[in-house]
Design an enzyme around this catalytic site. Sequence first.
Site, short mmCIF file in Angstrom:
data_model
loop_
_atom_site.label_atom_id
_atom_site.label_comp_id
_atom_site.label_asym_id
_atom_site.label_seq_id
_atom_site.Cartn_x
_atom_site.Cartn_y
_atom_site.Cartn_z
N SER A 977 -8.83 6.48 -12.53
CA SER A 977 -8.01 7.59 -12.03
C SER A 977 -6.67 7.07 -11.54
O SER A 977 -6.47 5.86 -11.34
CB SER A 977 -8.74 8.30 -10.89
OG SER A 977 -8.86 7.43 -9.78
N HIS A 978 -5.75 8.00 -11.29
CA HIS A 978 -4.41 7.62 -10.85
C HIS A 978 -4.44 6.79 -9.57
O HIS A 978 -3.80 5.74 -9.48
CB HIS A 978 -3.54 8.86 -10.65
CG HIS A 978 -2.21 8.57 -10.03
ND1 HIS A 978 -1.14 8.10 -10.76
CD2 HIS A 978 -1.79 8.62 -8.73
CE1 HIS A 978 -0.12 7.90 -9.94
NE2 HIS A 978 -0.49 8.22 -8.72
N VAL A 979 -5.19 7.27 -8.58
CA VAL A 979 -5.20 6.57 -7.30
C VAL A 979 -5.83 5.18 -7.44
O VAL A 979 -5.42 4.23 -6.75
CB VAL A 979 -5.93 7.40 -6.22
CG1 VAL A 979 -7.43 7.44 -6.45
CG2 VAL A 979 -5.61 6.88 -4.82
N ARG A 1187 4.27 14.33 -6.02
CA ARG A 1187 3.79 12.95 -6.10
C ARG A 1187 4.79 12.08 -6.87
O ARG A 1187 5.07 10.93 -6.48
CB ARG A 1187 2.41 12.93 -6.77
CG ARG A 1187 1.72 11.60 -6.76
CD ARG A 1187 0.21 11.79 -6.96
NE ARG A 1187 -0.13 12.56 -8.13
CZ ARG A 1187 -0.26 12.04 -9.36
NH1 ARG A 1187 -0.07 10.75 -9.54
NH2 ARG A 1187 -0.57 12.80 -10.38
#
Length: 1373
Positions: A977-979, A1187
């Site tokens: 995932s992005h995080v 973001r």
Amino acid sequence: MSNNSISLGHGLLLHQIKANANGYTLFQAQPVSQIRRFSLLLLCNDYSRGQRLSIRKSNSPRVVSASTQAVLATDPSSKVGGRFKLQGDIEMQVDVQISSVALLEIQITNGTDGLYLHWGGTRNRNEKWVLPSRCPEGTKVFNNEALRTPFVKSGSNSFLKVEINDPAIEGIEFLVVDERQDRWYKDNGQNFYVKLPPREKLVSNVGVPEDLVQIQAYLRWERNGKQTYTPEQEKKEFEEARKELQKELEKGNSLDGIRKKITKGEIKTKVLNKFVKKKLTPERINRKKRDVMQLLKKPTPVSAKDKISIKQKDLSALQIFSKAIEEQSDTNILNKKTYRLGDKQLLVLVTNDSSKTRVHLATDVEGPLTLHWALSEKAGEWLVPPADLLPVGSISLDKAAETQFSTISVDCNQIQTFELNIEDGVFVGMPFVLRHGENWVKDNDSDFYVELTESKKIIKDAGDGKGTAKDLLDKIASLESVAEQSFMHRFNIAADLIEEAKDAEDLGLAGILVWMRFMATRQLVWNKNYCVKPREISQAQDRLIDKIQNVYKSYPQYSELLRTIMSSVGHGGEGDVGQRIRDEILVIQKNNKCKGGMMEEWHQKLHNNTSPDDVVICEALINYIKSDLDISVYWDTLNSNGITKERLLSYDRAIHNEPNFTKDQKEGLLRDLGNYLRSLKAVHSGADLESAISNCIGYISEGRGMVGVTIKPISGLPSGFPELLQFVLEHVEDKNVEPLLEGLLEVRQELKPLLSKSNDRLKDLLFLDIALDSTVRTAIERSYEVLKNAKPEKIMYLITLLLENLILSSDNNEDLIYCWKGWNRALTMAKNGESDWALFAKSVLDRTRLALASKGELYHQLLQPSAEYLGALLGIDQWAVSIFTEEMIRSGSAASLSSLVNRIDPILRSVANLGSWQIISPVEAVGYIVVVDELLSVQNKSYEKPTILVAKTVSGEEEIPDGTVAVLTPDMPDVLSHVSVRARNSKVCFATCFDNDILDDLRAKEGKLLNIKPTSADVTYSEVKEENLARSNNQEEVGPSSTVQLIKKQFNGRYAVSSEDFTSEMVGAKSRNIAYLKGRVPSFVGIPTSVALPFGVFEKVLSDELNQGVSEKLQILKKQLEVEGTDVLGEIRKTVLDLSAPSQLVEELKVTMQSSEMPWPGDEGEQRWEQAWLAIKKVWASKWNERAYLSTKKVKLDHEFLCMAVLVQEIINADYAFVIHTTNPSSGDSSEIYAEVVKGLGETLVGAYPGRALSFISKKDNLDSPKVLGYPSKPTGLFIRRSIIFRSDSNGEDLEGYAGAGLYDSVPMDEEDKVVVDYSCDPLIVDLDFQKSILSSIARVGDCIEKLYGSPQDIEGVVRDGKIYVVQTRPQM
């Protein structure tokens, strides 16, 4: 009551309804063996001792001749013979049969409707009548002196049968009454008299109660070595037991003496129940095989047309009047109440501004109306108002004044009003009454009283009611002063509001639920200065439940809400059911000689206003008696159910004393209070199993000196239903709860079809279903201790049962059904010894947790706003409001399921070798612990000290705040995932913890300095001193190198380019990489055809004169962004969507797409092109995603230099989507490929969709042997028709040292369909050959592309019909 019936205890009948030849219904027993009946008898012995089970069989035909075995009276004062002429052609035939009982049969021909037998038994002809305990159905006690039984009318004839089994009764004396015409039929002016034969002949059978026969049969079974009997042997044993007891009776022994003799020693009810369950009844039921998908319930979407039709109700004239005052500036609302005056209303509104208090009265009462009023310096007094306060036209009297109401017009309606202005601080209240014509109008026989000081119920703090049915809640609050007078008032008001609540849809019903729940949890006043009969309360309950039942029939999508309202309200019942509460307490006091003290106080309370507290008080008394009169047990029972000594004293009829019974009273009180408890539960409890079963199966409860109750059985119950209910009752207290749970769920499954059919007794079926659901929860909670050492297979099986229960109770249950299927598959895998059963079960567990969390969140969204708003209006304690939804969830079926899931979690992790942690970014860190609920809530924060965040929720799309050195969470974001990528790029420790004890320990260390050390599968931590912080090598600022910068791209003169023209000046790395792969990857890998809108097109379109207004507005917003910050970003994105497409852009894009053999959206119509154009603009607008914007600011990149090309590709409607990292990101091992796979499109993998993907690794030297690390738990898959996707491709996504990927949007032209996925039949999960083939192919694609580029790659792709497609690749960060 007919023959072949079984009556039990307080009247519970196991029977079905069958129509006889004459068309009326009789109670008929299901054929069950006598010993099987034994268990049901014993179960009810606790609350029904002395009301014996009667089994009567008679196969002889009805005698119609005049010859009888018992003769009509033979003394000179009575006639001999069987036929009598009553009047005209009305004749009566009387016949008597003698077998084990005396049977009196009476037939009247040519009689009218409404005939009754007025009768009694006689021991001696000259004595008072005796009232036999056994009476026909419908019999009532007349003036405590006689019985009155209705004849059954059939055609021109009326029939009646009377059975007499009391040996002391020598004869029957009677008259016939025509109640409609008030006519009495006598025997020549005398009573009719039937003399019965000597009772010695009847003692042998009649005098032996069935419960004693059952116990004697048990004793014989023990003496014979506890053998297993055949049905024939069972029957023989019962007959022998009966004979033995008959002989004892013939010797002159009394029944009480026999009972004491045979129930001594070890023969206790529990032992008998154990024996019966073990030897004489089935241990488990055989469950029917059903398709679980038949239980599927999806949310019912409300169409736009339907929404338009649901109009806001027009405000009444009084509401408009009130609203106009309340909305005046600088006005505080001190008090607001609405009183009911028949079908009219009286509004009382007290406001305050500056130094003045104003009293406003308004009413829609018509005709002359006078206010007789005064003022009070202390509550309750009447003082004559000062002359300077009197409104014009007022008359001053002794201690009062009178003022005529004024008439005004509001919204074309006439109302009458009164207004009074008072200086602050002098008077505290205003008492008043009204005179309407010649009638005085009061507040339920008391004066009205207005408080002039601020009420505790502060309306101004209630907020705006957003997310609620505000008008309904306002009305509820205004009527609370009436509702709190008694349950009768509250339930009648609620019944009146149900229609309005239904019109407000789920929010309206949520408002009613919140109100009823506040009532049920004692947050509202139950009774205030108002005496009401129990019958009136139960009738009001019944009226409300009838209204709810009608909504349920028409709006099944609200069934979950409606069921919860019903369980909060209780069953209620017309007439006699509620009246028994009042009558029975008198009988209990009389029979057990306990008329004074606590029992008399309770009696007074019951007569004044019965409530659910009475159920607890009755249970406390029973427990007190059972504990051998230990008074502490009485108080423990009360206190554990929220009833304190203060609460007992707070009743209008207070209870001051404690019970003080004697040992001689114990047996009678246990019997009578046990019966009484059933009456209380029948009215007050919405989830009492025995009451619910009784109401469905039907029962007759004889009067015993009071009004009797007859509840007829519900027609159309499934075959074998009574036996299922019997099984449940017999096993309801078993320690091993599996058989009970199976029985409960089988009953619910059998019941479910009936709940969707029209039935005038639907409410009884619903209450039964609610009670079954509640019993499942209490049963599993009782088993927790037993489950401590249970095998995982047992716990998994119980989870399937609890899930089935929750599925049956839920309106939206698709996800729960697939969880159920997943657990069943895991159970099968475990039984078959499959090696990864625990790994699969863990994924199902994670999904189940997500489903429960989602259900809880939906509850919170629906209920909490109403709880907050109504709670503020009603002055409910804040603690009760804040935990409202939480307590609702805890009291439901989902809570017990969650508890069981938590129990098996560590077991599964241990078996699957998962440990307590999953390491996403293995970086050692030193920092201060900070606990947060959501990572999202702090993503824009900058921490001055190095910080270790312990975050409850991480969705996967967040930024990591500045100053953060570690993120630890129980949440499960994907490794890719992005995080997760952000954490690895920023050298931030990131890990998921599955152990609640570890998380609790970390949270307890908030503010302390910790050293976090991750390994490949674990995390250790320890407290360190602050001097260690300076030596930590983790505090170097991580960011882009000084050479990283954005280079602004210019428009190159072309609005659209094909893949052959993808250059660094035209498009970003995403587009260039996909063009590079074409023709260079193996033939088994597909590459979608692509075109692009190159860099600079957005700026060119913005500068076009078509968009001058948009350009000017955007410039203003950008300046505001610099000053006001991120709040302006949403308006910027919205403004970008106003752009118009230049005709040259449209033409070039069309030609480019068609020449590349891609479908042109405009060929399907102008609307399709508009959809495509909107998608393109959304991609451009994502440059101002919060973001993305903050990310560039954080690393000091010039956001103005960010340019956005748009990659256009045809969407492949994927079966699966995947992301590959060709170097394992968790371990940094370059020898193995790590990949994640989801069902459907890849947005669920890279976006903020809850749950985990299927993850696997594959060694590069053995690509044909992939190893699954985790099975999927994502509940949602995205699927789409053939369409076009427009992908963001910015110049900020290919900068070395800056992870710009994933910050901007890719937008499909058509909206994806969200599908709840079922992994239990997915070939990628269940077909190991298919799984190996697909995962190996994905791994080979990763290996191939890595070799092509010569560096680790981050690859996205899809699988369609077994073929692999790659949609993009970029360097792995």
